[in-house]
Design an enzyme around this catalytic site. Structure first.
Site, PDB file in Angstrom:
ATOM      1  CE1 TYR A  56      -3.042  -3.029   0.331  1.00  0.00           C
ATOM      2  CE2 TYR A  56      -3.236  -2.643   2.680  1.00  0.00           C
ATOM      3  CZ  TYR A  56      -3.551  -3.383   1.563  1.00  0.00           C
ATOM      4  OH  TYR A  56      -4.385  -4.471   1.676  1.00  0.00           O
ATOM      5  CG  HIS A 144      -0.841  -8.820   0.384  1.00  0.00           C
ATOM      6  ND1 HIS A 144      -0.384  -7.534   0.247  1.00  0.00           N
ATOM      7  CD2 HIS A 144      -2.179  -8.756   0.125  1.00  0.00           C
ATOM      8  CE1 HIS A 144      -1.374  -6.733  -0.077  1.00  0.00           C
ATOM      9  NE2 HIS A 144      -2.479  -7.450  -0.166  1.00  0.00           N
TER      10      HIS A 144
END
Length: 322
Positions: A56, A144
């Site tokens: 992110y 992830h």
């Protein structure tokens, strides 16, 4: 705000969590002051679970979240981050040659994301996340998006997380994905504490009910549900609204509008119904909502406090919408 323990771990989360992708400049820039104010608003509303990832904003989300939480009592909040993408520095020449968004984030192209689910890669990822967060431990780490790297994730990535958990560097471990099949495999074949499932247990997509949620319930594991608005359609159904980050098909838009009509007939905003729906399942520990401003945080908290009568769900079923 209610707290729920994740699986068999000692880690607890609040039923509403702060998704920090947006304050990592997802799609558009967020002012640093606004990012900090959003975290402060979440704290004021009773939110104590904050989720981030190196991906992110090339670490920007982790840095901003760590800074915003630094003056808070460490034992009062839970932080999760993710592993599987390493951030490798680019040279000034390489950085200058890159243009536009960086994998959807409005940040300078200072690093290159590189998939790495090896044991060394997972440890390096967690250690670098701790530096960006300014923490000496992280409460939860999810593998992830290992969709295209499943075997490496199971063979090396997951055992590496187990070791970090045993060493006390990590409190709970799991995987975070936008699909259910591999998450169900993690529940069946490993000792994960929880999985983070985005977009697959909503008022429009209930595919997590097929296997994932029954498996979690049977094994005493937890599911955190993200993407409860399916990227926008269940927040504001209108022509042009997005569903899983693409323009919603007409049939799905019509379905969302019909769900909204039933909800509003009971005096319940659609966003409130979308937030409450996943929490009805016993395996769901909480819902994760991405927010970029204090106003969005306060709206999510208010919608979660909105009473939702059982008759609303009954009417959705009778209309063939649930």
């Amino acid at each position: 705000m209610r707290r729920i323990r994740l699986g068999h771990s000692a880690v607890e989360i609040t039923e509403l969590s702060f998704g920090a992708a947006a304050i990592g400049n997802l799609f558009t820039e967020v002012d640093p002051g606004q990012a900090a104010a959003a975290v402060d608003a979440a704290w004021d509303e009773g939110v104590r679970y904050f989720d981030t990832a190196p991906h992110y904003g090339l670490g920007l989300s982790e840095r901003r979240l760590g800074e915003a939480l630094r003056h808070r009592p460490r034992d009062e909040y839970t932080v999760s981050t993710k592993a599987g993408r390493l951030l490798d520095s680019l040279s000034p020449e390489e950085s200058a040659a890159q243009h536009g968004l960086s994998a959807g984030f409005a940040v300078p192209h200072t690093h290159r994301r590189r998939w790495d689910f090896s044991a060394d890669g997972i440890r390096r990822s967690v250690e670098e996340s701790l530096v960006r967060l300014g923490l000496d431990r992280v409460d939860i780490v999810y593998l992830h998006d290992p969709d295209e790297h499943g075997e490496a994730a199971f063979r090396e990535g997951y055992p590496a997380l187990e070791k970090l958990r045993a060493q006390g560097m990590v409190g709970a471990i799991g995987a975070g994905m936008n699909q259910t099949a591999m998450l169900t495999r993690f529940l069946r074949e490993t000792d994960v504490d929880a999985v983070l499932c985005a977009g697959r247990f909503t008022l429009l997509d209930r595919s997590a009910l097929d296997a994932l949620l029954p498996e979690a319930a049977a094994r005493g594991r937890s599911v955190v549900v993200g993407g409860v608005f399916n990227s926008g359609l269940l927040a504001d159904p209108r022509p042009g609204a997005t569903y899983d980050y693409a323009e919603a098909p007409a049939a799905l838009l019509d379905r969302a509008l019909r769900i909204r009509a039933v909800a509003e007939g009971h005096g319940v905003p659609l966003r409130a119904a979308a937030l409450h729906y996943p929490l009805r399942h016993p395996a769901v520990a909480g819902v994760l909502v991405g927010t970029r401003s204090p106003e969005e945080v306060r709206d999510a908290a208010a919608r979660l406090r909105t009473p939702v009568p059982d008759a609303l769900w009954d009417d959705l079923r009778s209309e063939g919408l649930l």
